[in-house]
Design an enzyme around this catalytic site. Structure first.
Site, short mmCIF file in Angstrom:
data_model
loop_
_atom_site.label_atom_id
_atom_site.label_comp_id
_atom_site.label_asym_id
_atom_site.label_seq_id
_atom_site.Cartn_x
_atom_site.Cartn_y
_atom_site.Cartn_z
N HIS A 1 36.72 38.49 39.26
CA HIS A 1 35.29 38.80 39.19
C HIS A 1 34.52 37.67 38.52
O HIS A 1 35.08 36.89 37.75
CB HIS A 1 35.04 40.10 38.43
N PHE A 2 33.24 37.61 38.79
CA PHE A 2 32.28 36.72 38.13
C PHE A 2 31.20 37.58 37.48
O PHE A 2 30.86 38.65 37.98
CB PHE A 2 31.61 35.79 39.14
#
Length: 344
Positions: A195-196
């Site tokens: 994820h970012f």
């Protein structure tokens, strides 16, 4: 919204908490900032609705913000509740730790936390679920989690496709304020599921204007994307640097922001910084802040009022410097990567 095939978005699920589906293609991508795009409007509107409905762990008002005096102009924000209310980070053992289904991951979030799914119509695999989730412990307004290919359950290691999606979101947005951030394993990642972080910060960061990071507290690999045609090769290059570092057990963080072109100062580009850094294990807690992607870029979410009030540039530089590689270590990595690099 328009059903024109060139439209930036086709949004379904207009009820306030239903996930939208946002479709886009390469013609919708632009490195230049302008008025908010349809992505920005939809993301902010749905995020605000989720906040009004109480879906977050705490209410995020206007954060007290100050520019720390000094040449680096660090942006400090007091966010006490994030330090108290956020989910306890997972214990990360090493840089090659596999995804663990029994641990918390983003397939387990409540459906109301899903703001939208992104569909890049110009790429194969567009049927995958690229999810945009609220970060229930937000660090700034509009703080969301971009989870590429949600259901494939990748560990927190940047793939070329994931980096490409993150860059495309930066270019799908037209807001100068949008930032994209990635904490790798042993680099303050709190969940081992790819994820970012994305969020809006309405303050300039010095790394957006610098043409060398030699006087920054931490050295970084730097990349830029000026046109959509740059996205795929740069995504692969970022992935390759990350893999090179993982093979040498070097932790790292990534940060994306708009800024001046390195070779064309009057051109606006997406700047991408990849910081190799010292690894840490377990839950490390500093009085004022931990050194992760945002802090390395000069944005300092502070969790203690006293520390916020007394914060100095010297303290920030020393704290970041303690987690950064020595200049000689960074130079060796850079030389070794250049010598060994073969595009994949």
């Amino acid at each position: 919204m328009s059903n024109n095939s060139n439209s930036v978005a086709e949004l379904d699920g207009h009820d306030s908490v239903d996930a939208a589906v946002l479709c886009y293609d390469e013609s919708d991508l632009d490195a230049c900032s302008a008025a908010d795009s349809e992505l920005d409007v939809a993301l902010k509107s749905r995020w605000d609705t989720a906040m009004e409905k109480g879906y977050f762990r705490y209410s995020l008002g206007q954060l007290e913000t100050k520019i720390v005096p000094g040449e680096h102009r660090f942006v400090a924000q007091l966010n006490v509740l994030r330090g108290i209310e956020r989910r306890k980070p997972q214990s990360i053992a090493n840089l090659t730790m596999p995804f663990q289904h029994e641990q918390f991951n983003f397939t387990k979030v409540h459906p109301r936390e899903v703001l939208m799914y992104l569909v890049p119509r110009h790429r194969q695999g567009s049927e995958t679920k690229n999810a945009v989730l609220i970060n229930v412990s937000p660090l700034e307004h509009g703080n969301v989690l971009l989870v590429p290919d949600l259901e494939s359950c990748w560990p927190q290691v940047p793939t070329a496709a994931a980096v490409q999606l993150a860059i495309e979101v930066m270019m799908l947005s037209r807001s100068r304020a949008l930032r994209m951030a990635f904490n790798g394993l042993c680099a303050l990642a709190s969940v081992n599921h790819l994820h970012f972080h994305a969020y809006y910060l309405h303050h300039s960061l010095r790394v957006e204007q610098l043409f060398e990071l030699t006087d920054h507290p931490a050295r970084a690999f730097a990349f830029q994307v000026a046109q959509p045609r740059d996205i795929e090769p740069i995504s692969r290059l970022v992935r390759d640097v990350s893999q090179f570092l993982i093979e040498r057990e070097v932790a790292h963080n990534v940060f994306m922001t708009r800024g001046h072109g390195f070779d064309a100062p009057h051109q606006e580009v997406i700047r991408i910084f990849l910081w190799p850094r010292n690894s840490f294990f377990g839950a490390k807690v500093e009085e004022a802040f931990n050194v992760a992607c945002c802090e390395l870029a000069g944005h300092l979410p502070i969790k203690d009022g006293g520390a916020f009030a007394s914060l100095t540039e010297d303290y920030v530089v020393k704290t970041i410097g303690a987690e950064a590689l020595k200049a000689s270590q960074f130079e060796k990595l850079k030389v070794d990567f250049i010598a060994q690099y073969r595009p994949r």
